[in-house]
Design a protein around this motif. Structure first.
Motif, PDB file in Angstrom:
ATOM      1  N   SER A  52       0.832  -1.197   0.000  1.00 22.75           N
ATOM      2  CA  SER A  52       0.000   0.000   0.000  1.00 22.75           C
ATOM      3  C   SER A  52       0.865   1.245   0.000  1.00 22.75           C
ATOM      4  CB  SER A  52      -0.897   0.021   1.244  1.00 22.75           C
ATOM      5  OG  SER A  52      -1.742   1.147   1.254  1.00 22.75           O
ATOM      6  N   GLY A  53       0.340   2.316  -0.578  1.00 23.90           N
ATOM      7  CA  GLY A  53       1.034   3.590  -0.568  1.00 23.90           C
ATOM      8  C   GLY A  53       0.058   4.721  -0.307  1.00 23.90           C
TER       9      GLY A  53
ATOM     10  N   GLN B  76      -0.478   0.795  -8.792  1.00 28.51           N
ATOM     11  CA  GLN B  76       0.132  -0.145  -7.866  1.00 28.51           C
ATOM     12  C   GLN B  76       1.606  -0.305  -8.239  1.00 28.51           C
ATOM     13  OE1 GLN B  76      -2.369  -3.555  -8.749  1.00 28.51           O
ATOM     14  NE2 GLN B  76      -3.749  -3.123  -7.044  1.00 28.51           N
ATOM     15  N   TRP B  77       2.357  -0.905  -7.335  1.00 29.91           N
ATOM     16  CA  TRP B  77       3.734  -1.267  -7.631  1.00 29.91           C
ATOM     17  C   TRP B  77       3.819  -2.787  -7.669  1.00 29.91           C
ATOM     18  CZ3 TRP B  77       8.156   1.659  -8.539  1.00 29.91           C
ATOM     19  CH2 TRP B  77       8.013   3.039  -8.409  1.00 29.91           C
TER      20      TRP B  77
ATOM     21  N   ILE C  97      -4.565   7.085  -2.136  1.00 26.70           N
ATOM     22  CA  ILE C  97      -4.122   5.865  -1.474  1.00 26.70           C
ATOM     23  C   ILE C  97      -4.321   4.700  -2.444  1.00 26.70           C
ATOM     24  CG2 ILE C  97      -4.797   4.200   0.314  1.00 26.70           C
ATOM     25  CD1 ILE C  97      -5.424   6.588   2.141  1.00 26.70           C
ATOM     26  N   ALA C  98      -3.412   3.749  -2.411  1.00 28.42           N
ATOM     27  CA  ALA C  98      -3.531   2.577  -3.269  1.00 28.42           C
ATOM     28  C   ALA C  98      -3.177   1.326  -2.489  1.00 28.42           C
ATOM     29  CB  ALA C  98      -2.620   2.712  -4.485  1.00 28.42           C
ATOM     30  N   TYR C  99      -3.767   0.216  -2.904  1.00 26.00           N
ATOM     31  CA  TYR C  99      -3.537  -1.066  -2.247  1.00 26.00           C
ATOM     32  C   TYR C  99      -3.271  -2.152  -3.282  1.00 26.00           C
ATOM     33  CZ  TYR C  99      -5.737   1.104   1.824  1.00 26.00           C
ATOM     34  OH  TYR C  99      -6.036   1.944   2.879  1.00 26.00           O
ATOM     35  N   ALA C 100      -2.502  -3.148  -2.870  1.00 27.44           N
ATOM     36  CA  ALA C 100      -2.364  -4.359  -3.665  1.00 27.44           C
ATOM     37  C   ALA C 100      -3.671  -5.148  -3.590  1.00 27.44           C
ATOM     38  CB  ALA C 100      -1.208  -5.198  -3.138  1.00 27.44           C
ATOM     39  N   ASP C 101      -3.957  -5.898  -4.616  1.00 25.11           N
ATOM     40  CA  ASP C 101      -5.193  -6.684  -4.633  1.00 25.11           C
ATOM     41  C   ASP C 101      -5.246  -7.669  -3.466  1.00 25.11           C
ATOM     42  OD1 ASP C 101      -5.374  -7.019  -8.290  1.00 25.11           O
ATOM     43  OD2 ASP C 101      -5.823  -5.332  -6.939  1.00 25.11           O
ATOM     44  N   SER C 102      -4.073  -8.157  -3.045  1.00 24.92           N
ATOM     45  CA  SER C 102      -4.017  -9.179  -1.997  1.00 24.92           C
ATOM     46  C   SER C 102      -4.473  -8.666  -0.637  1.00 24.92           C
ATOM     47  CB  SER C 102      -2.590  -9.734  -1.889  1.00 24.92           C
ATOM     48  OG  SER C 102      -1.679  -8.689  -1.587  1.00 24.92           O
TER      49      SER C 102
END
Lengths: 121, 110
Positions: free
Chosen positions: A49-50, B98-99, A58-63
């Motif tokens: 996440s960032g 995403q990264w 804000i962003a998140y990984a799908d997991s």
């Protein structure tokens, strides 16, 4: 010198919650985006996440989307990761990292030393 | 399975040069300048060694260089030294904000 110190890790049962903290120093915290990443034992790196400097993006990984929540307190130079409904596969060393700029697309480094989270019954 | 593809291992002798590739797609490596490389020694936190495809943070020797062609980024280490041995990871920003990381490459200095 930039210092990032993670805390809050530990042993937790599946389905429970945990909150990680990252205390930042040595730079102007609210000028930079921040990230959480993790590394499972013997495995590779995973971005989680960032959050941009003003928390507006804000962003998140799908997991972890829907289970983890990132936040920051610029007044106290702190970054947080609230982790809900933890799974065994969430067992890892969790790192916070400073971005090189204020935005999510800025590369990250340096990293903290990490906080170990173990999810087990 | 990692989003970016790296070779599992590479090796070289002291003084030689090696290159590690990192292959993605137009949605990540090919579409953005935000491609980074990290070095990790056993038991240590990763260290940023290349950002924005080819830039080096201060303190990183100029033996480390990065480049990109299409959907593949590359890290080249010239004049290999024993201290370069470790794991290397590439990462890229994506069109989903995403990264993503490569699976990592273990560098052995013979």
């Amino acid at each position: 010198e930039v210092q990032l110190v993670e805390s809050g890790g530990g042993l937790v049962q599946p389905g429970r919650s945990l909150r990680l903290s990252c205390a930042a120093s040595g730079f102007t915290f609210d000028d930079y985006a921040m990230h959480w990443l993790r590394q499972a034992p013997g495995k590779g790196l995973e971005w989680l996440s960032g959050i941009v400097w003003h928390s507006g993006s804000i962003a998140y990984a799908d997991s972890v989307k829907g289970r983890f929540t990132i936040s920051r307190d610029n007044a106290n130079n702190s970054l947080y990761l609230h982790m809900n409904n933890l799974r065994i596969e969430d067992t890892a060393l969790y790192y916070c990292a400073k971005a090189r700029g204020p935005w999510l697309q800025n590369s990250f480094g340096p990293w903290g030393l990490g906080a170990l989270v173990t999810v087990s019954s | 399975q990692s989003a970016l593809t790296q070779p599992a291992s590479v090796s070289g002798s002291p003084g030689q040069s090696i290159t590690i590739s990192c292959t993605g797609s137009s949605s990540d490596v090919g579409g953005y300048k935000s491609v980074s490389w990290y070095q990790q020694h056993p038991g240590k936190a990763p260290k940023l060694i290349i950002y924005e495809v080819s830039d080096r943070p201060s303190g990183v020797p100029d033996r480390f260089s990065g480049s990109k062609s299409g959907n593949t980024a590359s890290l080249t280490i010239s004049g290999l030294q024993a201290e370069d041995e470790g794991d290397y990871f590439c990462s890229s920003y994506t069109n989903r904000a995403q990264w993503v990381f490569g699976g990592g490459t273990k560098l052995t200095v013979l």
